[in-house]
Enzyme design. Structure first.
Site, short mmCIF file in Angstrom:
data_model
loop_
_atom_site.label_atom_id
_atom_site.label_comp_id
_atom_site.label_asym_id
_atom_site.label_seq_id
_atom_site.Cartn_x
_atom_site.Cartn_y
_atom_site.Cartn_z
N ARG A 4 38.02 41.91 39.47
CA ARG A 4 37.08 43.02 39.70
C ARG A 4 36.85 43.27 41.18
O ARG A 4 36.89 44.41 41.63
CB ARG A 4 35.74 42.74 39.00
CG ARG A 4 35.81 42.87 37.49
CD ARG A 4 34.49 42.52 36.85
NE ARG A 4 34.11 41.16 37.24
CZ ARG A 4 32.93 40.61 37.02
NH1 ARG A 4 31.98 41.29 36.43
NH2 ARG A 4 32.68 39.38 37.40
N ASN B 127 34.38 43.34 33.25
CA ASN B 127 35.00 42.41 32.32
C ASN B 127 34.60 42.79 30.90
O ASN B 127 33.48 43.25 30.67
CB ASN B 127 34.53 40.98 32.60
CG ASN B 127 35.16 40.38 33.83
OD1 ASN B 127 36.17 40.85 34.33
ND2 ASN B 127 34.56 39.32 34.33
#
Length: 98
Positions: free
Chosen positions: A24, A42
């Site tokens: 990320r 996620n």
């Protein structure tokens, strides 16, 4: 501000070893570098979900990057849904929580 450059949106799901490897944060760094807006998060199944908006060439570039990811990632599959540009975002965010 209008641009004559074609704008594009992509909704991407990345599967493999993509959580716990800075995917990320690395995606945000890459999006910021390219000037792409959207978000990354996620998912509970271990995959990473993202939406990218911006100039077509830059969105295609970050989608290509998602096939590799950061150095610790092992990407097995990238699902891409190309969508019309919406201009929905002002910047790129990491979304927390599932």
């Amino acid at each position: 501000m209008t641009s004559n450059r074609e704008q594009l949106r992509a909704h991407v799901t990345v599967r493999g070893l993509v959580q716990g490897v800075w995917f990320r944060a690395s995606t945000k760094d890459e999006a910021d570098r390219l000037g792409v807006t959207g978000w990354v998060r996620n998912l509970p199944d271990g995959s990473v979900d993202a939406v990218f908006e911006g100039e077509k060439k830059k969105v295609e570039e970050i989608v290509g990057w998602c096939h590799r990811g950061p150095s610790g990632a092992k990407v097995n599959n990238v699902e891409i849904v190309w969508e019309p540009y919406r201009g929905e975002f002002g910047h790129f965010d990491i979304r927390y929580g599932r």
